[in-house]
Write a protein that holds these residues in place. Structure first.
Motif, mmCIF file in Angstrom:
data_model
loop_
_atom_site.group_PDB
_atom_site.id
_atom_site.type_symbol
_atom_site.label_atom_id
_atom_site.label_comp_id
_atom_site.label_asym_id
_atom_site.label_seq_id
_atom_site.Cartn_x
_atom_site.Cartn_y
_atom_site.Cartn_z
ATOM 1 N N THR A 146 0.830 -1.206 0.000
ATOM 2 C CA THR A 146 0.000 0.000 0.000
ATOM 3 C C THR A 146 0.866 1.258 0.000
ATOM 4 O O THR A 146 0.594 2.227 -0.706
ATOM 5 N N LEU A 148 3.862 1.655 -1.218
ATOM 6 C CA LEU A 148 4.486 1.890 -2.516
ATOM 7 C C LEU A 148 3.457 2.255 -3.579
ATOM 8 O O LEU A 148 3.735 3.046 -4.481
ATOM 9 N N GLY A 149 2.262 1.662 -3.460
ATOM 10 C CA GLY A 149 1.284 1.863 -4.518
ATOM 11 C C GLY A 149 0.511 3.154 -4.386
ATOM 12 O O GLY A 149 0.175 3.780 -5.390
ATOM 13 N N ARG A 150 0.250 3.581 -3.158
ATOM 14 C CA ARG A 150 -0.726 4.654 -2.983
ATOM 15 C C ARG A 150 -0.273 5.834 -2.145
ATOM 16 O O ARG A 150 -1.078 6.709 -1.831
ATOM 17 N N VAL A 230 -2.765 9.886 10.895
ATOM 18 C CA VAL A 230 -2.836 10.160 9.464
ATOM 19 C C VAL A 230 -2.989 8.887 8.645
ATOM 20 O O VAL A 230 -3.671 8.869 7.626
ATOM 21 N N ASN A 232 -4.135 5.800 9.599
ATOM 22 C CA ASN A 232 -5.078 4.755 9.989
ATOM 23 C C ASN A 232 -5.898 4.298 8.798
ATOM 24 O O ASN A 232 -6.424 5.100 8.048
ATOM 25 N N ALA A 233 -6.040 3.006 8.691
ATOM 26 C CA ALA A 233 -6.843 2.469 7.593
ATOM 27 C C ALA A 233 -8.314 2.639 7.923
ATOM 28 O O ALA A 233 -8.721 2.612 9.078
ATOM 29 N N ARG A 234 -9.079 2.833 6.911
ATOM 30 C CA ARG A 234 -10.527 2.861 7.076
ATOM 31 C C ARG A 234 -11.006 1.458 7.432
ATOM 32 O O ARG A 234 -10.521 0.470 6.916
ATOM 33 N N PRO A 241 -16.119 2.488 -1.918
ATOM 34 C CA PRO A 241 -16.805 3.777 -1.679
ATOM 35 C C PRO A 241 -17.408 4.338 -2.958
ATOM 36 O O PRO A 241 -16.910 4.090 -4.023
ATOM 37 N N HIS B 70 -6.584 -3.016 0.597
ATOM 38 C CA HIS B 70 -6.324 -2.182 1.764
ATOM 39 C C HIS B 70 -6.716 -0.767 1.374
ATOM 40 O O HIS B 70 -6.329 -0.292 0.311
ATOM 41 N N THR B 71 -7.516 -0.135 2.222
ATOM 42 C CA THR B 71 -8.019 1.190 1.879
ATOM 43 C C THR B 71 -7.558 2.202 2.924
ATOM 44 O O THR B 71 -7.714 1.971 4.122
ATOM 45 N N LEU B 72 -6.986 3.301 2.474
ATOM 46 C CA LEU B 72 -6.553 4.345 3.402
ATOM 47 C C LEU B 72 -7.742 5.189 3.830
ATOM 48 O O LEU B 72 -8.808 5.138 3.213
ATOM 49 N N SER B 73 -7.536 5.967 4.887
ATOM 50 C CA SER B 73 -8.661 6.690 5.487
ATOM 51 C C SER B 73 -9.267 7.703 4.518
ATOM 52 O O SER B 73 -10.422 8.080 4.658
ATOM 53 N N ASP B 74 -8.494 8.148 3.518
ATOM 54 C CA ASP B 74 -9.061 9.119 2.590
ATOM 55 C C ASP B 74 -9.632 8.444 1.337
ATOM 56 O O ASP B 74 -10.007 9.114 0.389
ATOM 57 N N GLY B 75 -9.687 7.126 1.341
ATOM 58 C CA GLY B 75 -10.345 6.442 0.245
ATOM 59 C C GLY B 75 -9.408 5.852 -0.805
ATOM 60 O O GLY B 75 -9.847 5.061 -1.635
ATOM 61 N N ARG B 76 -8.145 6.229 -0.762
ATOM 62 C CA ARG B 76 -7.221 5.602 -1.713
ATOM 63 C C ARG B 76 -7.205 4.104 -1.481
ATOM 64 O O ARG B 76 -7.103 3.651 -0.347
ATOM 65 N N ARG B 77 -7.288 3.347 -2.553
ATOM 66 C CA ARG B 77 -7.411 1.900 -2.437
ATOM 67 C C ARG B 77 -6.230 1.216 -3.104
ATOM 68 O O ARG B 77 -5.798 1.635 -4.185
ATOM 69 N N GLN B 78 -5.698 0.200 -2.476
ATOM 70 C CA GLN B 78 -4.623 -0.575 -3.081
ATOM 71 C C GLN B 78 -5.007 -2.035 -3.060
ATOM 72 O O GLN B 78 -5.402 -2.560 -2.005
ATOM 73 N N ASP B 190 -5.774 0.088 -9.510
ATOM 74 C CA ASP B 190 -5.692 -0.126 -8.063
ATOM 75 C C ASP B 190 -4.664 -1.201 -7.716
ATOM 76 O O ASP B 190 -4.134 -1.221 -6.614
ATOM 77 N N GLY B 193 -0.885 0.721 -8.604
ATOM 78 C CA GLY B 193 -0.525 2.011 -8.040
ATOM 79 C C GLY B 193 -0.572 3.128 -9.063
ATOM 80 O O GLY B 193 0.234 4.063 -9.015
ATOM 81 N N LEU B 194 -1.509 3.040 -10.005
ATOM 82 C CA LEU B 194 -1.634 4.043 -11.058
ATOM 83 C C LEU B 194 -3.059 4.584 -11.068
ATOM 84 O O LEU B 194 -3.868 4.232 -10.226
#
Lengths: 241, 241
Positions: A146, A148-150, A230, A232-234, A241, B70-78, B190, B193-194
């Motif tokens: 994650t 590296l990718g995002r 900053v 924390n995973a959702r 979403p 795996h999804t970050l808190s702001d919605g970015r998804r990997q 996703d 990472g693009l």
DNA sequence: CGAGTACTTGACGGGCGTCAAATGATGTGG
DNA sequence: CCACATCATTTGACGCCCGTCAAGTACTCG
């Protein structure tokens, strides 16, 4: 006043870390300390084993830092994962499988054989600690994907330093908010999929923003809880979403 | 002419893939086929389990495609890894560990419980196949790290398609140089990472260079051996260059 | 036939790579 | 103990890969 039974302070960081996963019985600690007499030292940058070779017997990293690496045919290098004190080396799902990565010490390291408490054979606390260690390793690997990718360079560096802080803390290798980090900026770049130049610039920015201090191989994270928030995973779990 | 004993063509892709790892005994195949009556269907995009939940009993993916995300808190998804027919879901080092990722079907999928042949308990060929499957999974995860960290968009896409081709081939799901790929360009983004826009442009370039054909969810890799050569890892094993 | 989803293409900008060189740190041998 | 080589850090100039925003085109399905 009655005496209080305490953890011996002499306990090595590696054992401290394993005990943090599953409270070890005295016999487990004894088995680990016993194996330390078979410890072996490796120089920095001298590969412990390489891609394509059979994976040697499982060992524990006692001291120093190492990493798994993968190198492309044109020389581009990627560090797959960090190996810190208390981590396992060469314990895999299938004994006879060949390594698809190399293990390289980043500093001088000391390894010793893991006592035979392989996960599944019995359910002793050491086997449990080993299983949890491997599970944790998987988690770190996935977080790394994650990262590296995002994540941006800035986020990648902050997130990595947070991970390292947490892992070192469980081995008792932190002091307050700071820890020793024997990584060059070039090594950080190989972990984070960046160039050493850009790692340097990113560190400057982190410094300038008051996020951290980094001098002479010592890192001080100024506000760990704020940083951790900053990334924390959702945890919604209700589909995309 | 004498009859020649052949693999039954009716064998499912999942079993074909597991048998490719370790030649399965008749009783293993029977156990697998038996379990298929307990198969369960899941809709695309409806999470099978989510981050933070306990990991359910081990299952095998019988048909369809799924992924770990795996999804970050702001919605970015990997997307962490792909799960293809014959792959295991929820088999981990530590039974009681909680998931640090979600598993989401990318198409409609069918799962069924893995017969109780956990690696380590006995050394039957099914347990061996499971262990090798997990080892392979680790390898793919590490390759994914290298892909994200050190490859250009063009290389990432080509390398990923090669991996998918190889994995589908072991399940008997390829035809010559081509295979069905039910992934949208957004999903590929996703994974890699693009952004979907850049994935599209990159596909155009691959098409233009005659590397592949990709239309109506069908991929044809025109020169697999040439492609594979590009991404071979260096196997020197003599320290950093 | 209209709405939703996936694919495609263009214009523009920024994050990060590349190249180059200066400065500082570390270590080694005479 | 200093000359010198090697390595790590730092900084600048420049450009490209890829992200962002936006619009338009297929395709599917109710």
């Amino acid at each position: 006043m009655p005496m209080i039974r305490m953890q011996p302070v002499s306990r090595s960081p590696a054992i401290t870390r394993l005990a943090s996963l599953s409270p070890l019985r005295d016999e487990d600690v004894a088995a680990l300390e016993n194996a330390e007499c078979k410890a072996r030292k490796f120089q920095a940058r001298r590969e412990i084993f390489s891609e394509g070779e059979p994976i040697p017997e499982p060992r524990i990293l006692l001291s120093g830092w190492a990493c798994r690496t993968h190198t492309l045919s044109d020389g581009r290098r990627q560090i797959i994962s960090l190996i810190l004190p208390g981590d396992l080396i060469g314990m895999s799902w299938h004994r006879s499988a060949r390594a698809t990565y190399s293990v390289t010490p980043l500093t001088e390291v000391v390894l010793y054989p893991a006592p035979p408490a392989y996960p599944g054979t019995n359910q002793g606390s050491l086997a449990e600690a080993f299983a949890l260690s491997k599970a944790q390793e998987d988690t770190y690997l996935m977080r790394h994907v994650t990262r590296l990718g995002r994540m941006s360079a800035y986020e990648r560096l902050a997130d990595l330093l947070l991970e390292i802080f947490g892992r070192l803390a469980s081995a008792g290798l932190t002091h307050g908010n700071s820890f020793q980090m024997p990584l060059t900026q070039e090594t950080l770049a190989d972990m984070l999929g960046l160039t050493n130049v850009h790692v340097n610039r990113t560190i400057q920015t982190l410094r300038h923003n008051g996020v951290l201090t980094l001098e002479s191989r010592r890192v001080d994270l100024h506000d760990i809880t704020a940083l951790a928030g900053v990334f924390n995973a959702r945890r919604t779990g209700v589909g995309t979403p």
